[in-house]
Write a protein that holds these residues in place. Structure first.
Motif, PDB file in Angstrom:
ATOM      1  N   ASP A   3       0.844  -1.189   0.000  1.00  0.00           N
ATOM      2  CA  ASP A   3       0.000   0.000   0.000  1.00  0.00           C
ATOM      3  C   ASP A   3       0.883   1.245   0.000  1.00  0.00           C
ATOM      4  O   ASP A   3       2.122   1.159   0.101  1.00  0.00           O
ATOM      5  CB  ASP A   3      -0.969   0.001   1.190  1.00  0.00           C
ATOM      6  N   GLN A   4       0.250   2.405  -0.119  1.00  0.00           N
ATOM      7  CA  GLN A   4       1.017   3.647  -0.202  1.00  0.00           C
ATOM      8  C   GLN A   4       1.822   3.895   1.067  1.00  0.00           C
ATOM      9  O   GLN A   4       2.944   4.399   1.012  1.00  0.00           O
ATOM     10  CB  GLN A   4       0.074   4.826  -0.486  1.00  0.00           C
ATOM     11  N   GLU A   5       1.279   3.506   2.189  1.00  0.00           N
ATOM     12  CA  GLU A   5       1.998   3.689   3.451  1.00  0.00           C
ATOM     13  C   GLU A   5       3.312   2.920   3.454  1.00  0.00           C
ATOM     14  O   GLU A   5       4.348   3.426   3.912  1.00  0.00           O
ATOM     15  CB  GLU A   5       1.114   3.230   4.612  1.00  0.00           C
ATOM     16  N   THR A   6       3.290   1.705   2.925  1.00  0.00           N
ATOM     17  CA  THR A   6       4.518   0.907   2.862  1.00  0.00           C
ATOM     18  C   THR A   6       5.531   1.531   1.918  1.00  0.00           C
ATOM     19  O   THR A   6       6.733   1.605   2.229  1.00  0.00           O
ATOM     20  CB  THR A   6       4.192  -0.527   2.411  1.00  0.00           C
ATOM     21  N   ARG A   7       5.077   1.989   0.766  1.00  0.00           N
ATOM     22  CA  ARG A   7       6.002   2.617  -0.190  1.00  0.00           C
ATOM     23  C   ARG A   7       6.673   3.835   0.427  1.00  0.00           C
ATOM     24  O   ARG A   7       7.894   4.029   0.299  1.00  0.00           O
ATOM     25  CB  ARG A   7       5.258   3.008  -1.468  1.00  0.00           C
ATOM     26  N   LEU A   8       5.891   4.670   1.092  1.00  0.00           N
ATOM     27  CA  LEU A   8       6.440   5.880   1.699  1.00  0.00           C
ATOM     28  C   LEU A   8       7.369   5.544   2.863  1.00  0.00           C
ATOM     29  O   LEU A   8       8.426   6.178   3.033  1.00  0.00           O
ATOM     30  CB  LEU A   8       5.308   6.787   2.174  1.00  0.00           C
ATOM     31  N   ALA A   9       6.992   4.555   3.652  1.00  0.00           N
ATOM     32  CA  ALA A   9       7.824   4.179   4.793  1.00  0.00           C
ATOM     33  C   ALA A   9       9.158   3.599   4.343  1.00  0.00           C
ATOM     34  O   ALA A   9      10.200   3.843   4.965  1.00  0.00           O
ATOM     35  CB  ALA A   9       7.075   3.176   5.674  1.00  0.00           C
ATOM     36  N   LEU A  10       9.151   2.820   3.259  1.00  0.00           N
ATOM     37  CA  LEU A  10      10.406   2.282   2.736  1.00  0.00           C
ATOM     38  C   LEU A  10      11.313   3.389   2.227  1.00  0.00           C
ATOM     39  O   LEU A  10      12.542   3.314   2.373  1.00  0.00           O
ATOM     40  CB  LEU A  10      10.121   1.274   1.619  1.00  0.00           C
ATOM     41  N   ARG A  11      10.725   4.413   1.630  1.00  0.00           N
ATOM     42  CA  ARG A  11      11.523   5.549   1.163  1.00  0.00           C
ATOM     43  C   ARG A  11      12.258   6.211   2.324  1.00  0.00           C
ATOM     44  O   ARG A  11      13.457   6.513   2.230  1.00  0.00           O
ATOM     45  CB  ARG A  11      10.610   6.558   0.463  1.00  0.00           C
ATOM     46  N   VAL A  12      11.553   6.428   3.420  1.00  0.00           N
ATOM     47  CA  VAL A  12      12.170   7.051   4.592  1.00  0.00           C
ATOM     48  C   VAL A  12      13.225   6.128   5.196  1.00  0.00           C
ATOM     49  O   VAL A  12      14.348   6.552   5.508  1.00  0.00           O
ATOM     50  CB  VAL A  12      11.102   7.405   5.642  1.00  0.00           C
ATOM     51  N   ALA A  13      12.871   4.857   5.362  1.00  0.00           N
ATOM     52  CA  ALA A  13      13.787   3.913   5.999  1.00  0.00           C
ATOM     53  C   ALA A  13      15.061   3.723   5.185  1.00  0.00           C
ATOM     54  O   ALA A  13      16.157   3.604   5.744  1.00  0.00           O
ATOM     55  CB  ALA A  13      13.081   2.578   6.206  1.00  0.00           C
ATOM     56  N   ALA A  14      14.943   3.695   3.853  1.00  0.00           N
ATOM     57  CA  ALA A  14      16.132   3.566   3.008  1.00  0.00           C
ATOM     58  C   ALA A  14      17.062   4.744   3.197  1.00  0.00           C
ATOM     59  O   ALA A  14      18.287   4.587   3.247  1.00  0.00           O
ATOM     60  CB  ALA A  14      15.717   3.437   1.548  1.00  0.00           C
ATOM     61  N   SER A  15      16.495   5.934   3.300  1.00  0.00           N
ATOM     62  CA  SER A  15      17.293   7.132   3.518  1.00  0.00           C
ATOM     63  C   SER A  15      18.055   7.045   4.827  1.00  0.00           C
ATOM     64  O   SER A  15      19.230   7.414   4.911  1.00  0.00           O
ATOM     65  CB  SER A  15      16.374   8.361   3.519  1.00  0.00           C
ATOM     66  N   GLU A  16      17.402   6.554   5.843  1.00  0.00           N
ATOM     67  CA  GLU A  16      18.023   6.524   7.166  1.00  0.00           C
ATOM     68  C   GLU A  16      18.985   5.349   7.343  1.00  0.00           C
ATOM     69  O   GLU A  16      20.070   5.510   7.904  1.00  0.00           O
ATOM     70  CB  GLU A  16      16.929   6.459   8.237  1.00  0.00           C
ATOM     71  N   ASP A  17      18.594   4.169   6.880  1.00  0.00           N
ATOM     72  CA  ASP A  17      19.292   2.948   7.278  1.00  0.00           C
ATOM     73  C   ASP A  17      19.895   2.142   6.136  1.00  0.00           C
ATOM     74  O   ASP A  17      20.487   1.095   6.383  1.00  0.00           O
ATOM     75  CB  ASP A  17      18.320   2.046   8.051  1.00  0.00           C
ATOM     76  N   GLY A  18      19.743   2.572   4.888  1.00  0.00           N
ATOM     77  CA  GLY A  18      20.331   1.829   3.789  1.00  0.00           C
ATOM     78  C   GLY A  18      19.803   0.408   3.715  1.00  0.00           C
ATOM     79  O   GLY A  18      18.597   0.168   3.806  1.00  0.00           O
ATOM     80  N   LEU A  19      20.701  -0.557   3.575  1.00  0.00           N
ATOM     81  CA  LEU A  19      20.277  -1.951   3.460  1.00  0.00           C
ATOM     82  C   LEU A  19      19.708  -2.505   4.763  1.00  0.00           C
ATOM     83  O   LEU A  19      19.090  -3.578   4.762  1.00  0.00           O
ATOM     84  CB  LEU A  19      21.452  -2.824   3.008  1.00  0.00           C
ATOM     85  N   GLN A  20      19.902  -1.809   5.871  1.00  0.00           N
ATOM     86  CA  GLN A  20      19.345  -2.251   7.142  1.00  0.00           C
ATOM     87  C   GLN A  20      17.920  -1.731   7.348  1.00  0.00           C
ATOM     88  O   GLN A  20      17.302  -1.957   8.391  1.00  0.00           O
ATOM     89  CB  GLN A  20      20.231  -1.799   8.309  1.00  0.00           C
ATOM     90  N   ALA A  21      17.375  -1.062   6.347  1.00  0.00           N
ATOM     91  CA  ALA A  21      16.024  -0.511   6.443  1.00  0.00           C
ATOM     92  C   ALA A  21      14.985  -1.622   6.547  1.00  0.00           C
ATOM     93  O   ALA A  21      15.156  -2.716   6.016  1.00  0.00           O
ATOM     94  CB  ALA A  21      15.727   0.363   5.219  1.00  0.00           C
ATOM     95  N   GLU A  22      13.894  -1.311   7.222  1.00  0.00           N
ATOM     96  CA  GLU A  22      12.765  -2.227   7.318  1.00  0.00           C
ATOM     97  C   GLU A  22      11.505  -1.407   7.504  1.00  0.00           C
ATOM     98  O   GLU A  22      11.472  -0.460   8.302  1.00  0.00           O
ATOM     99  CB  GLU A  22      12.948  -3.199   8.479  1.00  0.00           C
ATOM    100  N   ALA A  23      10.449  -1.759   6.773  1.00  0.00           N
ATOM    101  CA  ALA A  23       9.177  -1.050   6.891  1.00  0.00           C
ATOM    102  C   ALA A  23       8.064  -1.943   6.359  1.00  0.00           C
ATOM    103  O   ALA A  23       8.249  -2.644   5.355  1.00  0.00           O
ATOM    104  CB  ALA A  23       9.206   0.263   6.121  1.00  0.00           C
ATOM    105  N   GLY A  24       6.930  -1.893   7.004  1.00  0.00           N
ATOM    106  CA  GLY A  24       5.779  -2.652   6.545  1.00  0.00           C
ATOM    107  C   GLY A  24       6.037  -4.133   6.406  1.00  0.00           C
ATOM    108  O   GLY A  24       5.445  -4.802   5.551  1.00  0.00           O
ATOM    109  N   GLY A  25       6.934  -4.662   7.240  1.00  0.00           N
ATOM    110  CA  GLY A  25       7.280  -6.071   7.159  1.00  0.00           C
ATOM    111  C   GLY A  25       8.251  -6.416   6.054  1.00  0.00           C
ATOM    112  O   GLY A  25       8.576  -7.588   5.849  1.00  0.00           O
TER     113      GLY A  25
END
Length: 456
Positions: free
Chosen positions: A359-381
């Motif tokens: 969903d859109q929430e997951t797409r947006l959350a992954l964008r933020v998490a990638a910026s912050e954590d790179g390959l260690q990012a995690e969002a929406g499972g």
């Protein structure tokens, strides 16, 4: 940033707006690859950014390329602001970063040859005047005041407007760089499918290419500060448009979106006319305050499309906008990543399978998490490291299926251009992680060492 568009008469029917983009549709055998990359120049002895004028300057580099390598000059207001040759152009970002917008080529082998030739030309000029270039997503030390605005009318207008619509616009203009790739589509349906994959998976590119962990002399808490900057630039023209995933998405829907994005300028007779915040819809009715009674041309529409900055955007082709500028060997990895995902139908289907249930929430959350954590990012499972591994496997299969040989047939395909990204997935470390390791390790917190160790 884009150069002024040309060609096309007055718009007499709103349908022309969507038709302009649809005219870019091409059969698969004519699809091409256009790669753009930006890099910061600096003086070797002072480690300060290049001014526009002077013995060691952006102008000196452009003039050297013009005089020694046969590039045709592009001028504005009497200033040398770019170069053209063979379908490619060299241009200036607002803060003086140097950009190569490559020609449309058939293979990534050709892209890499073009990038290598360009960087060798630049280095031959730069070495003689005590200048080097560095590929990073954000300027690691320099302040806003140290990076003068280049003499382009478009930039002067944008600079004045940025603080009215966000907090990071001037940072984006002066102190960030990117590497991007432009790809073709066959039809409206193909465009929609590719755009949905592109918007969904830009977070993977952001993570894999994250290369801006420093800002104003210290770690900034992000792997990609450039991506962070874009989140507070101008909400009306950035981000991941939700409508792209809705029923009815197509060229006409993109045109409707673009019509609602406030204008920056109108280009007339070599001059940028201030249209900041004005409406292209009003322009269509001949009611633009900046040019009362005048209706736009297709060139005006083409210019306006270059002022939209979502994570992927549509013009007569599709532009992937999620990656930080980076080191020499990674400049060919970005086109390899996206061509592998996009230019083989089975690969495109597999890529969409990864993201189609988000969903859109997951797409947006992954964008933020990638910026912050790179390959260690995690969002929406979704775990970014696993997602990146799957994307690279799909991209590799897509490049094998293309079967575009290089080196006179000695290299069977384009898969080796993914090697830098595969190393990141194997180690879990992207360029930002390596920079932070050096900063906290052998550099002992001395960020000036980044210039000697990471410059081209």
């Amino acid at each position: 940033m884009s150069i002024p568009q040309s060609g096309g008469g007055p718009i007499t029917d709103p349908a022309q707006l969507a038709e302009y983009m649809a005219s870019g549709c091409k059969p698969k055998d004519t699809w091409r690859i256009g790669t753009e990359h930006e890099k910061f120049g600096f003086c070797v002895d002072t480690l300060k950014p290049l001014p526009y004028d002077g013995d060691r300057s952006i102008h000196a580099v452009l003039a050297g390329l013009r005089d020694r390598f046969g590039w045709t000059p592009v001028e504005e207001g009497g200033h040398l602001i770019g170069l053209e040759k063979g379908g490619a152009n060299v241009s200036l970002e607002p803060g003086g970063a140097l950009e190569l917008s490559g020609a449309q080529v058939e293979t990534i082998h050709q892209t890499c040859d073009e990038v290598n030739d360009h960087l060798r030309e630049v280095r031959s000029i730069a070495d003689e005047i005590g200048v080097k270039f560095i590929g990073l997503g954000a300027a690691p030390v320099w302040t806003h005041d140290q990076m003068p605005l280049m003499p382009k009318g478009r930039y002067k207008l944008m600079d004045a407007y940025m603080d009215k619509v966000g907090t990071m616009g001037k940072v984006m203009m002066r102190r960030t760089t990117t590497v991007q790739v432009n790809l073709d589509f066959a039809s409206e349906a193909d465009m929609v499918k590719k755009l949905r994959v592109a918007l969904s998976l830009q977070s993977v590119a952001t993570a894999l290419f994250a290369n801006s962990p420093f800002f104003e002399g210290k770690p900034n808490g992000h792997k990609s500060w450039r991506s962070r900057v874009w989140r507070d630039l101008d909400a009306s023209r950035t981000g991941i448009p939700a409508f792209a995933f809705e029923d009815g998405m197509g060229f006409e829907r993109w045109a409707d979106y673009a019509l609602d994005v406030p204008m920056y300028f109108v280009y007339r007779d070599g001059t940028y006319i201030d249209a900041l915040g004005m409406s292209f819809r009003d322009f269509m009715r001949g009611e633009l305050p900046a040019l009362p009674g005048e209706v736009p041309t297709l060139s005006d529409w083409a210019d306006h499309l270059t002022t939209l900055f979502p994570e992927a955007r549509i013009k007569k082709y599709m532009e992937m906008r999620g990656a930080d500028g980076g080191p020499w060997r990674r400049l060919c990895a970005l086109p390899a990543f996206w061509v592998g995902l996009m230019y083989d139908e089975s690969a495109l289907d597999a890529a969409w399978d990864l993201a189609k249930n988000w969903d859109q929430e997951t797409r947006l959350a992954l964008r933020v998490a990638a910026s912050e954590d790179g390959l260690q990012a995690e969002a929406g499972g979704v775990k970014m490291h696993d997602l990146a591994r799957e994307c690279l496997a799909i991209a590799e299969a897509g490049l094998v299926a293309r079967g575009k040989a290089g080196a006179g047939g000695l290299v069977p395909d384009e898969t080796h251009f993914l090697n830098a990204l595969k190393e990141s997935v194997e180690t879990g470390k992207v360029p930002a992680d390596e920079l932070l390791d050096d900063y906290h390790g052998k550099w002992g917190g001395d960020l000036d060492r980044i210039y000697a160790e990471r410059s081209y």
